[in-house]
Design an enzyme around this catalytic site. Sequence first.
Site, short mmCIF file in Angstrom:
data_model
loop_
_atom_site.label_atom_id
_atom_site.label_comp_id
_atom_site.label_asym_id
_atom_site.label_seq_id
_atom_site.Cartn_x
_atom_site.Cartn_y
_atom_site.Cartn_z
N ALA A 102 20.20 -0.57 -14.52
CA ALA A 102 21.38 0.26 -14.77
C ALA A 102 20.94 1.68 -15.09
O ALA A 102 19.94 1.89 -15.79
CB ALA A 102 22.21 -0.29 -15.93
N CYS A 103 21.66 2.64 -14.53
CA CYS A 103 21.43 4.04 -14.84
C CYS A 103 22.79 4.68 -15.13
O CYS A 103 23.83 4.08 -14.85
CB CYS A 103 20.71 4.74 -13.70
SG CYS A 103 21.55 4.62 -12.11
N PRO A 104 22.83 5.90 -15.67
CA PRO A 104 24.11 6.46 -16.12
C PRO A 104 25.19 6.55 -15.06
O PRO A 104 26.34 6.27 -15.32
CB PRO A 104 23.72 7.85 -16.65
CG PRO A 104 22.32 7.68 -17.10
CD PRO A 104 21.70 6.74 -16.10
N THR A 142 19.74 2.77 -10.01
CA THR A 142 20.09 1.37 -10.33
C THR A 142 19.63 0.43 -9.23
O THR A 142 18.99 -0.60 -9.48
CB THR A 142 21.61 1.25 -10.52
OG1 THR A 142 21.99 2.01 -11.66
CG2 THR A 142 22.01 -0.21 -10.74
N ALA A 181 22.06 9.43 -12.29
CA ALA A 181 21.97 8.03 -11.92
C ALA A 181 20.63 7.50 -12.32
O ALA A 181 19.64 8.15 -12.24
CB ALA A 181 22.14 7.87 -10.43
#
Length: 708
Positions: free
Chosen positions: A186-188, A194, A708
């Site tokens: 998971a990334c922002p 991700t 991301a």
Amino acid sequence: MPALITTDLVALDADLGADKGAVVRRLAELVARAGRATDADALHADVLAREAQAATGLPGGIAIPHCRSAAVTEASLAFARLRPKVDFGAPDGPADLAFLIAAPAHGDADHLTLLTALARALVRPEFVASLRSASSAEEIVRLVEEVVAPEPAAATAGATAAQATAPAGTASGAPAARKSIVVVSACPTGIAHTYMAADKLVAAGKAAGVDVHVETQGSSGATPLDPAVIRAADAAIFAVDVGVRDQGRFAGKPLVQSGTKRAINEPDAMIREALAAADDPNARRVSGAASAEAPAASGGGGARTGSEIRRWLLTGVSYMIPFVAAGGLLIALGFLFGGYQIVNGNPDVEGQSYALSWVLNNSFFDLPSASGIEGLNDGFLGYLGAVCTVLGQAAFGFLVPALAGYIAFAIADRPGIVPGFVVGAVSVTVGAGFIGGLIGGIIAGFAALWISRWKLPAGVRGLQPVVIIPLLATLISSGLMVVVLGRPLAAALEGLGNWLNGLTGSAAILLGIILGLMMCFDLGGPVNKAAYVFATTGLTAAIAGDGGQQELVIMATVMAAGMVPPLAMALSTAIRPRLYTPAERDNGKAAWLLGASFISEGAIPFAAADPLRVIPSMMLGGATTGAIAAASGVELRAPHGGVFVLFAINGVLMFLVAIIAGMIVGALAVTVAKSIGRSDAEEAPEDAVDLEHAHTPASAVPARAASA
């Protein structure tokens, strides 16, 4: 659905500049000229804001600068084959292939799925080689369209990376001797890193003869791993830059954790570490609560600690801001419709304000008759103002509890919510306010985290999350707030009030400076409230005939200074937007109205994310406003309302001059402070909570950075 890439968005063997900033600008201009973005400069700034958080260069000469941006009207890919190569921060050197991935701020799921399909294709050597050998823009477009074709993308959108790429027999019919690892990535923003991290780990697991099952918590949604797969796994890998949703599912699994960047660059090493952890009885394991370790594995211990503290605070602030926006604007509407007396106590009904007594004792079909009270509207508008005020005050009552509750949530996951909310409410009761919520939330979170790690007998283990943790963590955190923190803070506030009372008369300007500093120090916290209570107490005495003109001057000084922080931050985001993330710029737009309404809390998101730069700058602006207002003798007969109660001000012109002067001073101070030692692509703070999945409007909350 329009194509993501066209020949107008391709530049082959092009010299776009000597650094990544120049390359990004040229690619952003391609997107804008193609009619897919309204402002190339805004898109460029948003990409560089993302770039400042973490480099987007990947091993193998690839760069994927990307962002979500309000300037983007259509999800787009711009591609450049660079001659010469340009450094995007990859560990093995500069890049010759650059994809600008530009997504709208609120992109639809179909487009986001296609963008992530491209990101996943970039980990395949054969696809990268075909990009290097392509002879025309048309061939580049064809190659990209093949990997983001709707049918394959749709087939994989809801599947895990393991299901899409793992060899036959690794999902349900894997040999018993094979190790199994579950992965969460998971990334922002959830567009690129991700999915690339997921695919890299799957490929590394395949090479090592390991079954890897991945749950990608990305922008196009997430399909949770089968609980049976999790139970059968030998270890877990969290490749995340944000918190893991529903982390308790993995409780007890040996854990290896890092940011997505390491998973992309060193997937083989992470697989080896996970296998070693699976065989190590002393290895770190997933607790039933969130990890207290920072997501990123790189950097020193101090950097990790600072990043984690920031993540806790930003999580609390992120969930609190909708209450600020809703409550503040409702109260402002209450003043507009009901008059500046609407929040004052009703002398005919003990313990109730005019607003509350109107709502409780009247209805839309039985509106109150004219009261003849100055500053209090009657009829339909008065009733509407009363309703808005009651709703706004109710929303404001959740500010500190929500802040504390979700700080505790960031530390301890769901077990921290109850003790966090309770200690936040207690901090309001004992007068600790915003600062008490911060401290109490951290105490509650660590208390819940500690208790969640207790090894209890099997017979009572089921009671741990629903009874034992809420009970004991609440006792610990709220008990400390009442017994240890409450009385010293109350004594300090009383001392401040007595000191301020001694600074009236000839020391009016000094009093104005002090009140301005106090109003901007903690933005609605105990120091701010001490100054405000000091002012409103004097105003009450003046209205009753027991005070003089000085009390009215103090009220005007306090309100003017309290309006400065949101206005100054709004102005700073407007004059130097590249210092802020897109979400912070959106928050800055909302801060104009919050500041005009005398809602100091509108600056809390900025102060919580960067307190050392923001708070001193706001104090400087508030002191400027306080000095001017006090020296000018501006008088105010309303306790709240901002620009909505200008009719209750004697000396409106100087009141506005004081606010504008403080706003400009504060905005310039914070802009300079944020600019020192930083490039155009500022390192804006990264929000720690996945707000898209919190179903919160971007206009009302500091949505995560465009990354991301």
